[in-house]
Design a protein around this motif. Sequence first.
Motif, PDB file in Angstrom:
ATOM      1  N   SER A   1       0.824  -1.208   0.000  1.00 54.31           N
ATOM      2  CA  SER A   1       0.000   0.000   0.000  1.00 54.31           C
ATOM      3  C   SER A   1       0.857   1.256   0.000  1.00 54.31           C
ATOM      4  O   SER A   1       1.938   1.285   0.604  1.00 54.31           O
ATOM      5  CB  SER A   1      -0.868  -0.015   1.253  1.00 54.31           C
TER       6      SER A   1
ATOM      7  N   THR B   1       0.312   3.603   1.685  1.00 51.43           N
ATOM      8  CA  THR B   1       0.301   4.126   3.052  1.00 51.43           C
ATOM      9  C   THR B   1       1.627   3.881   3.778  1.00 51.43           C
ATOM     10  O   THR B   1       1.878   4.477   4.824  1.00 51.43           O
ATOM     11  CB  THR B   1      -0.900   3.512   3.826  1.00 51.43           C
TER      12      THR B   1
ATOM     13  N   PHE C   1      -2.278   2.573  -4.803  1.00 55.76           N
ATOM     14  CA  PHE C   1      -2.729   3.884  -4.363  1.00 55.76           C
ATOM     15  C   PHE C   1      -4.227   3.744  -3.996  1.00 55.76           C
ATOM     16  O   PHE C   1      -4.531   2.925  -3.149  1.00 55.76           O
ATOM     17  CB  PHE C   1      -2.329   4.963  -5.383  1.00 55.76           C
ATOM     18  N   ASN C   2      -5.145   4.445  -4.604  1.00 52.54           N
ATOM     19  CA  ASN C   2      -6.533   4.316  -4.126  1.00 52.54           C
ATOM     20  C   ASN C   2      -7.402   3.557  -5.133  1.00 52.54           C
ATOM     21  O   ASN C   2      -7.959   4.172  -6.052  1.00 52.54           O
ATOM     22  CB  ASN C   2      -7.131   5.695  -3.850  1.00 52.54           C
TER      23      ASN C   2
ATOM     24  N   ASN D   1     -14.097   4.637   3.392  1.00 53.43           N
ATOM     25  CA  ASN D   1     -13.432   5.236   2.231  1.00 53.43           C
ATOM     26  C   ASN D   1     -14.384   6.110   1.425  1.00 53.43           C
ATOM     27  O   ASN D   1     -15.599   5.937   1.450  1.00 53.43           O
ATOM     28  CB  ASN D   1     -12.832   4.147   1.340  1.00 53.43           C
ATOM     29  N   LEU D   2     -13.774   7.028   0.701  1.00 52.55           N
ATOM     30  CA  LEU D   2     -14.539   8.065   0.022  1.00 52.55           C
ATOM     31  C   LEU D   2     -15.522   7.529  -1.035  1.00 52.55           C
ATOM     32  O   LEU D   2     -16.696   7.893  -1.041  1.00 52.55           O
ATOM     33  CB  LEU D   2     -13.549   9.048  -0.622  1.00 52.55           C
TER      34      LEU D   2
ATOM     35  N   SER E   1     -19.380  13.712   4.544  1.00 50.29           N
ATOM     36  CA  SER E   1     -18.512  14.617   5.306  1.00 50.29           C
ATOM     37  C   SER E   1     -17.197  14.726   4.554  1.00 50.29           C
ATOM     38  O   SER E   1     -16.536  13.709   4.310  1.00 50.29           O
ATOM     39  CB  SER E   1     -18.220  14.049   6.695  1.00 50.29           C
TER      40      SER E   1
ATOM     41  N   PHE F   1     -13.527  15.748   4.840  1.00 52.53           N
ATOM     42  CA  PHE F   1     -12.641  15.931   5.993  1.00 52.53           C
ATOM     43  C   PHE F   1     -11.634  17.063   5.759  1.00 52.53           C
ATOM     44  O   PHE F   1     -10.494  16.818   5.361  1.00 52.53           O
ATOM     45  CB  PHE F   1     -11.893  14.628   6.299  1.00 52.53           C
TER      46      PHE F   1
ATOM     47  N   CYS G   1      -8.251  17.331   0.146  1.00 57.66           N
ATOM     48  CA  CYS G   1      -7.105  16.430  -0.082  1.00 57.66           C
ATOM     49  C   CYS G   1      -7.088  15.856  -1.499  1.00 57.66           C
ATOM     50  O   CYS G   1      -8.142  15.602  -2.096  1.00 57.66           O
ATOM     51  CB  CYS G   1      -7.176  15.247   0.865  1.00 57.66           C
TER      52      CYS G   1
ATOM     53  N   ARG H   1      -5.814  12.723  -3.984  1.00 56.80           N
ATOM     54  CA  ARG H   1      -5.411  11.311  -4.006  1.00 56.80           C
ATOM     55  C   ARG H   1      -5.290  10.824  -5.450  1.00 56.80           C
ATOM     56  O   ARG H   1      -5.833  11.416  -6.372  1.00 56.80           O
ATOM     57  CB  ARG H   1      -6.450  10.424  -3.294  1.00 56.80           C
TER      58      ARG H   1
ATOM     59  N   ARG I   1      -9.391  14.573   9.132  1.00 57.06           N
ATOM     60  CA  ARG I   1      -9.331  13.231   9.719  1.00 57.06           C
ATOM     61  C   ARG I   1      -7.890  12.973  10.164  1.00 57.06           C
ATOM     62  O   ARG I   1      -6.943  13.249   9.396  1.00 57.06           O
ATOM     63  CB  ARG I   1      -9.776  12.209   8.668  1.00 57.06           C
TER      64      ARG I   1
ATOM     65  N   ASP J   1      -4.552  11.855   7.934  1.00 59.03           N
ATOM     66  CA  ASP J   1      -4.638  12.184   6.504  1.00 59.03           C
ATOM     67  C   ASP J   1      -3.463  13.068   6.093  1.00 59.03           C
ATOM     68  O   ASP J   1      -2.848  13.735   6.915  1.00 59.03           O
ATOM     69  CB  ASP J   1      -5.962  12.911   6.200  1.00 59.03           C
TER      70      ASP J   1
HETATM   71  N1  UFG Z   1     -12.589  11.431   2.704  1.00 57.67           N
HETATM   72  C1  UFG Z   1     -13.591  12.328   3.007  1.00 57.67           C
HETATM   73  N2  UFG Z   1     -14.753  11.821   3.498  1.00 57.67           N
HETATM   74  C2  UFG Z   1     -14.976  10.491   3.694  1.00 57.67           C
HETATM   75  C3  UFG Z   1     -13.945   9.588   3.371  1.00 57.67           C
HETATM   76  C4  UFG Z   1     -12.753  10.091   2.886  1.00 57.67           C
HETATM   77  O1  UFG Z   1     -13.441  13.528   2.853  1.00 57.67           O
HETATM   78  O2  UFG Z   1     -16.055  10.109   4.170  1.00 57.67           O
HETATM   79  C5  UFG Z   1     -11.327  11.942   2.129  1.00 57.67           C
HETATM   80  C6  UFG Z   1     -10.111  11.608   2.966  1.00 57.67           C
HETATM   81  O3  UFG Z   1      -9.862  12.629   3.904  1.00 57.67           O
HETATM   82  C7  UFG Z   1      -9.027  11.510   1.897  1.00 57.67           C
HETATM   83  C8  UFG Z   1      -9.770  11.043   0.647  1.00 57.67           C
HETATM   84  O4  UFG Z   1     -11.143  11.318   0.886  1.00 57.67           O
HETATM   85  O5  UFG Z   1      -8.526  12.773   1.659  1.00 57.67           O
HETATM   86  C9  UFG Z   1      -9.589   9.565   0.369  1.00 57.67           C
HETATM   87  O6  UFG Z   1      -9.889   8.842   1.556  1.00 57.67           O
HETATM   88  P1  UFG Z   1     -10.022   7.266   1.584  1.00 57.67           P
HETATM   89  O7  UFG Z   1     -10.358   6.894   2.979  1.00 57.67           O
HETATM   90  O8  UFG Z   1     -10.923   6.817   0.515  1.00 57.67           O
HETATM   91  O9  UFG Z   1      -8.560   6.779   1.175  1.00 57.67           O
HETATM   92  P2  UFG Z   1      -7.136   7.047   1.857  1.00 57.67           P
HETATM   93  O10 UFG Z   1      -6.311   7.782   0.860  1.00 57.67           O
HETATM   94  O11 UFG Z   1      -7.269   7.663   3.176  1.00 57.67           O
HETATM   95  O12 UFG Z   1      -6.591   5.569   2.098  1.00 57.67           O
HETATM   96  C10 UFG Z   1      -6.788   4.506   1.166  1.00 57.67           C
HETATM   97  C11 UFG Z   1      -7.015   3.203   1.945  1.00 57.67           C
HETATM   98  C12 UFG Z   1      -5.756   2.789   2.659  1.00 57.67           C
HETATM   99  C13 UFG Z   1      -4.647   2.696   1.658  1.00 57.67           C
HETATM  100  C14 UFG Z   1      -4.481   3.999   0.937  1.00 57.67           C
HETATM  101  C15 UFG Z   1      -3.441   3.853  -0.113  1.00 57.67           C
HETATM  102  O13 UFG Z   1      -8.058   3.379   2.886  1.00 57.67           O
HETATM  103  O14 UFG Z   1      -5.939   1.530   3.249  1.00 57.67           O
HETATM  104  O15 UFG Z   1      -5.700   4.394   0.329  1.00 57.67           O
HETATM  105  O16 UFG Z   1      -3.022   5.089  -0.538  1.00 57.67           O
HETATM  106  F1  UFG Z   1      -3.504   2.368   2.273  1.00 57.67           F
END
Ligand code: UFG
Length: 353
Positions: free
Chosen positions: A137, A139, A191-192, A212-213, A229, A231, A242, A244, A309, A312
Amino acid sequence: MKKILVTGGAGYIGIHICLLLLEQEFDVVIVDSLTNSNENSIKRLFDYKNKNFDIKNSTLQFYKGDIRDLEFLRKVFLESRNSGNSIDNVIHLAGLKSVSQSIDFPGKYWEVNVYGTLQILKVMEEFECKNFVFSSSATIYSQMQESPLNENAQISPINPYGKTKATVEEILKDFSKNKKQFWNFISLRYFNPVGAHPSGMFGEDPIGIPNNLFPYICQVGSARRDTLSIFGNNWPTNDGTCIRDYIHIMDLADGHIAALNFLNGEIDKVGSFIAVNLGTGVGTSVLELVEIFEKVNKLKINTHFTSRRLGDKAVVYANPEMAHKVLNWTSKRNIEDMCRDAWNWQLKNPSGY
Ligand code: UFG
Ligand code: NAD
């Protein structure tokens, strides 16, 4: 190369990889405990194979069980060997993946993600199976590293989930240096991953409230949830939200076929470990994503801003050049495709599988 064991093959990413493997005439063996997935995904895979790939020369088997169970794993490998068609490659996806849950239950994460992986490697060694694709990941990269992230960026995960992924990579590196036992390892740093199979029959089906978003947006779109929401609106990005690197699930699945081709290719690797990013190299902000989702699918997503969050980071996207150079892989689908396919899945399966 013919028979591929896919651990975690009933899950979101696994099922899409299995679809491609079957389409490309690999024999597929799935091992999954179904702790975070639904047996209906497997049933649909069998149905899909029968309807669409019946002329293809590939087989599909499913074993329900836990990767920490050595005897169970031995049985899976032994049955294949006894059938005259041994498992010769493993794509290892089984594991726990929630960042927040990993903070609450670190022991569980180390046990499943690290000990579980060691059990698989042990049985692979016993059965002389040496090709291993690992689900890592983005991450694991240090929070201090600027995007685009190269594979040689500093590794410094900040949560137990990320630490288990980085630790497995270290284990694989150590194993690859063993001169007596030749392993071929590739660690794919996702990545995502988002979106769904274009048929609308397979997609992401999170249990409970999505973390997740993408699945959250889909559930707001279908009125299962009131509002998204967002974040934080004060991040150092153009619109304050943010950024991604979203990658279509079918592109991600393609990356695994490319990884298998690499591991089984002409060049003799004789004990190797390589880590490769699977991302598009394109960053999209939360607000941009919501806007594209609304436009492509002609609907309105209610949103409101909340505080940031924990954990993040403002901007995360890949440098995908290594995947292009080493695996001859590039992503083909854009953010519009991801939004369309995710919504198609949601519409056809309002309560998941
Ligand atoms: N976000 C929101 N609202 C939500 C959910 C997410 O605004 O309800 C935002 C987060 O703050 C972030 C973006 O949307 O900026 C993406 O968030 P995700 O939770 O979808 O994904 P992440 O980038 O935080 O993490 C994901 C997986 C991890 C993995 C990573 C790899 O959850 O397990 O991608 O980059 F490791
Ligand atoms: P998922 O939860 O949908 O799939 C994982 C599968 O593993 C599930 O079907 C689950 O039942 C199974 N499983 C869990 N523990 C098991 C055990 N002890 N024995 C056997 N099976 C077990 O998750 P996913 O999104 O498909 O992710 C697959 C892999 O990719 C995971 O290793 C995850 O950490 C990694 N990954 C995912 C993302 C993402 O955003 N989805 C990003 C980076 C890495």
